[in-house]
Design a protein around this motif. Structure first.
Motif, PDB file in Angstrom:
ATOM      1  N   UNK A  97      -3.468  -9.668   3.982  1.00 50.00           N
ATOM      2  CA  UNK A  97      -3.675  -8.758   5.113  1.00 50.00           C
ATOM      3  C   UNK A  97      -4.974  -9.052   5.860  1.00 50.00           C
ATOM      4  N   UNK A  98      -6.037  -9.324   5.137  1.00 50.78           N
ATOM      5  CA  UNK A  98      -7.314  -9.621   5.786  1.00 50.78           C
ATOM      6  C   UNK A  98      -7.231 -10.946   6.543  1.00 50.78           C
ATOM      7  N   UNK A  99      -6.530 -11.923   5.987  1.00 55.29           N
ATOM      8  CA  UNK A  99      -6.361 -13.202   6.685  1.00 55.29           C
ATOM      9  C   UNK A  99      -5.558 -13.008   7.972  1.00 55.29           C
ATOM     10  N   UNK A 121     -17.176  -7.437   5.672  1.00 54.73           N
ATOM     11  CA  UNK A 121     -16.155  -6.745   4.885  1.00 54.73           C
ATOM     12  C   UNK A 121     -16.245  -7.135   3.400  1.00 54.73           C
ATOM     13  N   UNK A 122     -16.430  -8.412   3.131  1.00 51.89           N
ATOM     14  CA  UNK A 122     -16.554  -8.882   1.756  1.00 51.89           C
ATOM     15  C   UNK A 122     -17.793  -8.297   1.090  1.00 51.89           C
ATOM     16  N   UNK A 123     -18.886  -8.274   1.814  1.00 49.81           N
ATOM     17  CA  UNK A 123     -20.130  -7.709   1.274  1.00 49.81           C
ATOM     18  C   UNK A 123     -19.948  -6.224   0.959  1.00 49.81           C
ATOM     19  N   UNK A 128     -19.794  -2.276  -3.247  1.00 51.23           N
ATOM     20  CA  UNK A 128     -19.193  -1.058  -3.795  1.00 51.23           C
ATOM     21  C   UNK A 128     -18.687  -1.246  -5.227  1.00 51.23           C
ATOM     22  N   UNK A 129     -18.101  -2.411  -5.536  1.00 52.83           N
ATOM     23  CA  UNK A 129     -17.396  -2.573  -6.802  1.00 52.83           C
ATOM     24  C   UNK A 129     -18.023  -3.544  -7.796  1.00 52.83           C
ATOM     25  N   UNK A 130     -18.990  -4.336  -7.383  1.00 51.82           N
ATOM     26  CA  UNK A 130     -19.608  -5.294  -8.312  1.00 51.82           C
ATOM     27  C   UNK A 130     -20.749  -4.630  -9.075  1.00 51.82           C
ATOM     28  N   UNK A 131     -21.046  -5.210 -10.209  1.00 55.89           N
ATOM     29  CA  UNK A 131     -22.213  -4.783 -10.984  1.00 55.89           C
ATOM     30  C   UNK A 131     -23.233  -5.906 -10.895  1.00 55.89           C
ATOM     31  N   UNK A 143     -15.089  -7.104 -11.467  1.00 53.79           N
ATOM     32  CA  UNK A 143     -13.896  -6.856 -12.307  1.00 53.79           C
ATOM     33  C   UNK A 143     -12.793  -7.859 -11.969  1.00 53.79           C
ATOM     34  N   UNK A 144     -11.930  -8.112 -12.927  1.00 53.55           N
ATOM     35  CA  UNK A 144     -10.858  -9.108 -12.738  1.00 53.55           C
ATOM     36  C   UNK A 144      -9.915  -8.744 -11.604  1.00 53.55           C
ATOM     37  N   UNK A 145      -9.803  -7.464 -11.241  1.00 55.50           N
ATOM     38  CA  UNK A 145      -8.940  -7.057 -10.131  1.00 55.50           C
ATOM     39  C   UNK A 145      -9.453  -7.589  -8.795  1.00 55.50           C
ATOM     40  N   UNK A 146     -10.718  -8.020  -8.753  1.00 59.75           N
ATOM     41  CA  UNK A 146     -11.335  -8.472  -7.508  1.00 59.75           C
ATOM     42  C   UNK A 146     -11.647  -9.960  -7.499  1.00 59.75           C
ATOM     43  N   UNK A 147     -11.101 -10.713  -8.417  1.00 63.18           N
ATOM     44  CA  UNK A 147     -11.420 -12.142  -8.456  1.00 63.18           C
ATOM     45  C   UNK A 147     -10.146 -12.957  -8.529  1.00 63.18           C
ATOM     46  N   UNK A 148      -9.743 -13.489  -7.373  1.00 64.29           N
ATOM     47  CA  UNK A 148      -8.504 -14.259  -7.312  1.00 64.29           C
ATOM     48  C   UNK A 148      -8.651 -15.542  -8.107  1.00 64.29           C
TER      49      UNK A 148
END
Length: 148
Positions: A97-99, A121-123, A128-131, A143-148
């Motif tokens: 969708x972003x592409x 957008x990526x930042x 928000x979600x990275x540690x 988290x693995x949900x955010x790393x293709x």
């Protein structure tokens, strides 16, 4: 766009926006259409809804010549819980969708501006979600949900 205005139409325009009804000349099993939903800000003191329902009404003419009506309804739960949001995150769908949105933006914007927008957008997602610890690159975890 059939330019059908109403209270559910966002002021933010993405693609063929500003309406709650569209007409598509032809569709086949490979047709993909994306809908972006913009959550309106609620008034202070008014709690946002916990659940929302979306209904798509599709009317088409079948190859046999008969008109058909299909109604698809789905619900969506709102949450501000990061763990709950990340558990339901679909990274492949988001990437596609972003592409597609970025390609659409290049038709009316400078490519450098589109790249800056994608970076922003990526930042936002990573912030928000990275540690991570500030100024410590080795502490970065996503988290693995955010790393293709």
């Amino acid at each position: 766009s059939l330019k059908k205005q109403g209270p559910s139409v966002s002021e933010v325009q993405i693609g063929e926006a500003g309406t709650s009804a569209w007409s598509v000349g032809a569709m086949d099993p490979n047709t993909a259409i994306a809908f972006f939903f913009d959550m309106a800000k609620t008034q202070q003191g008014v709690a946002p809804p916990k659940q929302a329902y979306v209904q798509f009404v599709t009317q088409y003419q079948h190859a046999s010549g008969r008109k058909r009506l299909r109604v698809s309804t789905f619900s969506h739960r709102y949450s501000h819980d990061k763990m709950e949001l990340s558990a339901g995150f679909d990274q492949e769908a988001t990437a596609v969708l972003m592409a597609r949105y970025a390609v659409w933006k290049t038709e009316s914007s400078d490519q450098a501006d589109v790249l800056k927008w994608l970076d922003k957008m990526l930042i936002q997602v990573v912030t928000e979600f990275a540690e991570f610890r500030k100024d410590d690159v080795s502490s970065f975890r996503l988290a693995s949900q955010f790393s293709i």
